[in-house]
Design a protein around this motif. Structure first.
Motif, short mmCIF file in Angstrom:
data_model
loop_
_atom_site.label_atom_id
_atom_site.label_comp_id
_atom_site.label_asym_id
_atom_site.label_seq_id
_atom_site.Cartn_x
_atom_site.Cartn_y
_atom_site.Cartn_z
N THR A 13 0.85 -1.18 0.00
CA THR A 13 0.00 0.00 0.00
C THR A 13 0.89 1.24 0.00
N LYS A 14 0.30 2.37 -0.31
CA LYS A 14 1.04 3.63 -0.38
C LYS A 14 1.78 3.88 0.93
N GLY A 15 3.08 4.17 0.84
CA GLY A 15 3.88 4.42 2.03
C GLY A 15 4.43 3.16 2.67
N ASP A 16 4.01 1.99 2.19
CA ASP A 16 4.44 0.72 2.76
C ASP A 16 5.62 0.12 1.99
N TYR A 17 5.87 0.65 0.81
CA TYR A 17 6.89 0.08 -0.07
C TYR A 17 7.89 1.17 -0.43
N SER A 18 9.17 0.88 -0.27
CA SER A 18 10.20 1.83 -0.70
C SER A 18 11.17 1.12 -1.63
N TYR A 19 11.80 1.91 -2.47
CA TYR A 19 12.69 1.37 -3.48
C TYR A 19 14.01 2.15 -3.43
N PRO A 20 15.14 1.48 -3.22
CA PRO A 20 16.42 2.21 -3.19
C PRO A 20 16.73 2.79 -4.57
N ILE A 21 17.11 4.06 -4.60
CA ILE A 21 17.37 4.69 -5.90
C ILE A 21 18.82 5.15 -6.06
#
Length: 160
Positions: A13-21
């Motif tokens: 869900t929104k805010g629950d998933y992050s992606y290293p950039i």
């Protein structure tokens, strides 16, 4: 650095998933900061750059639009760390300029319960926490501008 995408993949869900950039090591091959990892380390730990030198400017591509990012800076030698989560609405052909500098967080302004949650019981609120302060600016890209090299050995010799 991590990006919280506005439309994360299922089942997040929104805010629950992050992606290293952070870009891959290969992206900085001409940086000349002498922090290169060999291919074996990259195979074991991933090829995204995790180590950066102070006093060097690094360009990291960011997606345009309204996005949330998490920035985490850790100086192991000086036992100093901080993280910040910020929302930015980055227009097309614009970049984010971030400046990081050492700071001390004064815990006398915060309730003891927050200090305990953030740092554990053994931190002295009178002492504060050695961390970093972050400043951000949104700037228009300059077509044709080249990323600066950062030869730390050359700079060290000229500043002796």
């Amino acid at each position: 650095m991590e990006w919280f995408p506005p439309d994360p993949p299922f089942p997040y869900t929104k805010g629950d998933y992050s992606y290293p950039i952070n870009p891959a090591e290969e992206y900085y091959k001409n940086k000349n900061d002498h922090l290169h990892r060999n291919w074996f380390e990259q195979m074991l730990n991933g090829d995204r750059r995790e180590f950066f030198a102070f006093d060097c400017e690094y360009w990291i591509p960011l997606p345009s639009g309204h996005n949330k990012f998490q920035f985490y800076v850790n100086d192991f030698e000086k036992e100093r760390s901080s993280k910040i989560i910020r929302d930015f609405n980055l227009p097309e052909n614009h970049s984010l300029r971030m400046t990081v500098f050492p700071a001390r967080i004064d815990y006398s302004k915060y309730p003891a319960a927050i200090i305990h949650l953030q740092l554990g019981e053994n931190k002295n609120s009178q002492e504060g926490h050695k961390g970093f302060a972050f400043e951000f600016q949104i700037e228009e890209n300059k077509p044709g501008e080249k990323e600066l090299q950062c030869d730390l050995y050359e700079n060290a010799e000229t500043h002796k």
